[in-house]
Design a protein around this motif. Structure first.
Motif, PDB file in Angstrom:
ATOM      1  N   ASN A 199      64.711  19.651  25.241  1.00 38.07           N
ATOM      2  CA  ASN A 199      66.074  19.705  25.780  1.00 38.07           C
ATOM      3  C   ASN A 199      67.030  20.169  24.688  1.00 38.07           C
ATOM      4  O   ASN A 199      66.914  19.758  23.530  1.00 38.07           O
ATOM      5  N   LYS A 200      68.000  21.012  25.073  1.00 33.85           N
ATOM      6  CA  LYS A 200      68.937  21.550  24.089  1.00 33.85           C
ATOM      7  C   LYS A 200      70.371  21.383  24.556  1.00 33.85           C
ATOM      8  O   LYS A 200      70.645  21.290  25.759  1.00 33.85           O
ATOM      9  N   ILE A 201      71.291  21.368  23.605  1.00 35.07           N
ATOM     10  CA  ILE A 201      72.704  21.236  23.935  1.00 35.07           C
ATOM     11  C   ILE A 201      73.538  22.124  23.014  1.00 35.07           C
ATOM     12  O   ILE A 201      73.293  22.187  21.810  1.00 35.07           O
ATOM     13  N   HIS A 202      74.483  22.826  23.622  1.00 38.11           N
ATOM     14  CA  HIS A 202      75.459  23.620  22.869  1.00 38.11           C
ATOM     15  C   HIS A 202      76.726  22.780  22.802  1.00 38.11           C
ATOM     16  O   HIS A 202      77.302  22.414  23.831  1.00 38.11           O
ATOM     17  N   VAL A 203      77.169  22.458  21.587  1.00 37.67           N
ATOM     18  CA  VAL A 203      78.235  21.468  21.427  1.00 37.67           C
ATOM     19  C   VAL A 203      79.256  21.919  20.386  1.00 37.67           C
ATOM     20  O   VAL A 203      78.941  22.669  19.458  1.00 37.67           O
ATOM     21  N   ALA A 204      80.490  21.463  20.573  1.00 38.70           N
ATOM     22  CA  ALA A 204      81.574  21.715  19.609  1.00 38.70           C
ATOM     23  C   ALA A 204      82.309  20.399  19.382  1.00 38.70           C
ATOM     24  O   ALA A 204      82.218  19.466  20.190  1.00 38.70           O
ATOM     25  N   HIS A 284      85.564  11.891  16.225  1.00 38.23           N
ATOM     26  CA  HIS A 284      85.261  13.195  16.829  1.00 38.23           C
ATOM     27  C   HIS A 284      85.812  13.283  18.248  1.00 38.23           C
ATOM     28  O   HIS A 284      85.771  12.304  18.996  1.00 38.23           O
ATOM     29  N   ILE A 285      86.299  14.459  18.596  1.00 36.30           N
ATOM     30  CA  ILE A 285      86.510  14.834  19.990  1.00 36.30           C
ATOM     31  C   ILE A 285      85.425  15.860  20.272  1.00 36.30           C
ATOM     32  O   ILE A 285      85.376  16.916  19.634  1.00 36.30           O
ATOM     33  N   ILE A 286      84.536  15.553  21.222  1.00 33.17           N
ATOM     34  CA  ILE A 286      83.328  16.353  21.430  1.00 33.17           C
ATOM     35  C   ILE A 286      83.406  17.135  22.743  1.00 33.17           C
ATOM     36  O   ILE A 286      83.746  16.577  23.795  1.00 33.17           O
ATOM     37  N   LYS A 287      83.067  18.403  22.667  1.00 29.33           N
ATOM     38  CA  LYS A 287      82.994  19.235  23.864  1.00 29.33           C
ATOM     39  C   LYS A 287      81.544  19.631  24.111  1.00 29.33           C
ATOM     40  O   LYS A 287      80.889  20.227  23.242  1.00 29.33           O
ATOM     41  N   THR A 288      81.032  19.266  25.276  1.00 34.89           N
ATOM     42  CA  THR A 288      79.688  19.662  25.677  1.00 34.89           C
ATOM     43  C   THR A 288      79.794  20.989  26.413  1.00 34.89           C
ATOM     44  O   THR A 288      80.277  21.052  27.547  1.00 34.89           O
ATOM     45  N   ILE A 289      79.366  22.050  25.764  1.00 26.73           N
ATOM     46  CA  ILE A 289      79.525  23.392  26.313  1.00 26.73           C
ATOM     47  C   ILE A 289      78.425  23.712  27.335  1.00 26.73           C
ATOM     48  O   ILE A 289      78.704  24.153  28.448  1.00 26.73           O
ATOM     49  N   LYS A 290      77.166  23.472  26.957  1.00 22.39           N
ATOM     50  CA  LYS A 290      76.059  23.756  27.863  1.00 22.39           C
ATOM     51  C   LYS A 290      74.859  22.883  27.514  1.00 22.39           C
ATOM     52  O   LYS A 290      74.618  22.594  26.343  1.00 22.39           O
ATOM     53  N   LYS A 291      74.122  22.474  28.559  1.00 24.12           N
ATOM     54  CA  LYS A 291      72.907  21.683  28.352  1.00 24.12           C
ATOM     55  C   LYS A 291      71.713  22.382  29.013  1.00 24.12           C
ATOM     56  O   LYS A 291      71.837  22.913  30.112  1.00 24.12           O
ATOM     57  N   GLU A 292      70.582  22.381  28.310  1.00 27.88           N
ATOM     58  CA  GLU A 292      69.323  22.903  28.864  1.00 27.88           C
ATOM     59  C   GLU A 292      68.349  21.731  28.926  1.00 27.88           C
ATOM     60  O   GLU A 292      67.866  21.260  27.898  1.00 27.88           O
ATOM     61  N   GLU A 293      68.066  21.262  30.141  1.00 31.37           N
ATOM     62  CA  GLU A 293      67.206  20.098  30.305  1.00 31.37           C
ATOM     63  C   GLU A 293      65.974  20.460  31.132  1.00 31.37           C
ATOM     64  O   GLU A 293      66.071  21.250  32.084  1.00 31.37           O
ATOM     65  N   TYR A 294      64.831  19.872  30.770  1.00 34.07           N
ATOM     66  CA  TYR A 294      63.556  20.202  31.395  1.00 34.07           C
ATOM     67  C   TYR A 294      62.873  18.940  31.942  1.00 34.07           C
ATOM     68  O   TYR A 294      63.189  17.824  31.524  1.00 34.07           O
ATOM     69  N   PRO A 295      61.924  19.106  32.849  1.00 32.21           N
ATOM     70  CA  PRO A 295      61.232  17.951  33.430  1.00 32.21           C
ATOM     71  C   PRO A 295      60.489  17.139  32.367  1.00 32.21           C
ATOM     72  O   PRO A 295      60.019  17.686  31.364  1.00 32.21           O
ATOM     73  N   VAL A 296      60.378  15.840  32.623  1.00 32.90           N
ATOM     74  CA  VAL A 296      59.668  14.936  31.717  1.00 32.90           C
ATOM     75  C   VAL A 296      58.180  14.940  32.050  1.00 32.90           C
ATOM     76  O   VAL A 296      57.791  14.901  33.225  1.00 32.90           O
ATOM     77  N   LYS A 297      57.346  15.007  31.036  1.00 32.88           N
ATOM     78  CA  LYS A 297      55.896  14.955  31.245  1.00 32.88           C
ATOM     79  C   LYS A 297      55.496  13.594  31.822  1.00 32.88           C
ATOM     80  O   LYS A 297      56.154  12.582  31.562  1.00 32.88           O
ATOM     81  N   LYS A 298      54.422  13.566  32.561  1.00 36.64           N
ATOM     82  CA  LYS A 298      53.926  12.303  33.116  1.00 36.64           C
ATOM     83  C   LYS A 298      53.390  11.426  31.984  1.00 36.64           C
ATOM     84  O   LYS A 298      52.855  11.919  30.993  1.00 36.64           O
ATOM     85  N   LEU A 299      53.526  10.115  32.174  1.00 38.95           N
ATOM     86  CA  LEU A 299      53.109   9.152  31.144  1.00 38.95           C
ATOM     87  C   LEU A 299      51.652   9.347  30.744  1.00 38.95           C
ATOM     88  O   LEU A 299      51.312   9.279  29.556  1.00 38.95           O
ATOM     89  N   GLU A 300      50.796   9.635  31.717  1.00 39.09           N
ATOM     90  CA  GLU A 300      49.360   9.752  31.427  1.00 39.09           C
ATOM     91  C   GLU A 300      49.064  10.844  30.401  1.00 39.09           C
ATOM     92  O   GLU A 300      48.112  10.742  29.624  1.00 39.09           O
ATOM     93  N   THR A 301      49.896  11.887  30.399  1.00 34.92           N
ATOM     94  CA  THR A 301      49.648  13.015  29.498  1.00 34.92           C
ATOM     95  C   THR A 301      50.120  12.753  28.065  1.00 34.92           C
ATOM     96  O   THR A 301      49.719  13.471  27.145  1.00 34.92           O
TER      97      THR A 301
END
Length: 340
Positions: A199-204, A284-301
């Motif tokens: 997961n990634k985040i573009h932040v200022a 800090h005053i934080i600005k969340t510009i963009k987030k890239e989020e992906y599915p979580v792997k199953k626990l078994e894996t």
């Protein structure tokens, strides 16, 4: 009569003073310095020679010599650096000594003959890394403050320390077990570590010293002022100020940023601007510009991965606690004057 007594007293003081100076002169000879104890651990001495022949200390001495020249021992700044580093390295040597003593007590010392053979192999491999160019190898030894024998001894010492700590660790942590419940709890609490892609985040951000300053910044932004413009005016982060507060895109995990800062940035929607967030650096005053989020792997894996990670953490924690216990119960004295 009084004058005679006065003269005798003066003479005696002078003799005592000369004697003390004489003792100091003897103590300052290289041989005496090398033999002087810098610490005693449960009756075993660590001498100044032991300390100065330590691999890490040799590297420090070589660096100081390179920076301050051959007469570095007469430079006050260099002497200060050496004393500071000797103090730190001595602490590590004391810990190693305590561990070695405990290994001896528990019959966990390694086979030195095998380790000496391994050290000789490492020396040969080191020579080969110079293309068997003897002159280059000897020059490298000289720059590092080593001879072939001392380098081989250093390899042996390293291998022996590693073997001892492994034997001790295996003994102390042999009963550590991580059950499925702990694995599940860790998995649930740390979902971002187990996504299909990071997961990634573009932040200022805008960084200021006080909460009042941060509130004023937030008020300006709430009224519609441009975030980048305000950041360039008031932010006290030299690395991002000229970029309008832009910190770029980072991973959720191992971002290198303060955990409190990251939690606030991740916890808000894209385009959102936070209320003041306090960290070790200020507000800090934080600005969340963009987030890239992906599915979580199953626990078994990832179950085995988590289990190994938690076992390693628990073992390191247990070993550290045990070493601290041994050090507290050990009789340790330091002779700091012999570090100078």
């Amino acid at each position: 009569m009084k004058n005679i007594k006065k003269l005798m007293c003066t003479a005696l003081i002078t003799m005592l003073g000369f004697s003390a100076v004489g003792c100091n002169m003897i103590a300052k000879t290289p041989e005496a310095i090398a033999k002087s104890p810098v610490a005693v651990v449960n009756g075993e001495k660590i001498t100044r020679a032991d300390l100065d022949n330590n691999m890490n200390m040799k590297q420090v001495i070589a660096q100081v010599k390179q920076q301050y020249g051959e007469n570095y021992e007469k430079n006050e700044e260099a002497k200060g650096v050496l004393t500071e580093q000797r103090t730190k390295i001595l602490d590590d040597m004391i810990t190693q000594k305590v561990i070695e003593q405990k290994a001896k007590e528990l019959n966990l010392l390694p086979d030195d003959s095998k380790l000496k053979d391994e050290a000789a192999k490492q020396l040969d491999e080191t020579k080969k890394s110079f293309g068997n160019d003897t002159s280059k190898f000897q020059e490298a030894l000289k720059q590092g403050g080593f001879t072939e024998d001392s380098l081989k001894e250093m390899f042996f010492t390293q291998l022996r320390s590693q073997a001892i700590i492994k034997n001790i660790a295996d003994n102390v942590t042999k009963d550590v077990k991580i059950d499925d419940k702990k694995v599940q709890e860790y998995y649930t609490a740390n979902q971002a570590q187990f996504t299909e892609k990071p997961n990634k985040i573009h932040v200022a951000h805008i960084l200021v010293k006080t909460e009042d300053e941060a509130k004023k910044v937030k008020e300006r932004l709430d009224k519609g002022e441009d975030f980048a413009k305000v950041a360039k005016e008031v932010s006290q982060d030299p690395g991002s100020k000229d970029k309008g507060g832009d910190l770029g895109t980072v991973n959720y995990v191992d971002s290198g940023f303060d955990p409190t800062f990251m939690a606030a940035a991740i916890g808000q929607k894209e385009g959102a601007i936070s209320a003041p967030v306090k960290t070790q650096f200020g507000y800090h005053i934080i600005k969340t510009i963009k987030k890239e989020e992906y599915p979580v792997k199953k626990l078994e894996t990832v179950k085995d991965q988590i289990k190994q990670q938690l076992e390693s953490q628990e073992k390191n924690k247990m070993l550290s606690q045990k070493i601290d216990e041994w050090k507290k119960s050990a009789k340790i004295t330091k002779n700091e004057k012999n570090l100078q």
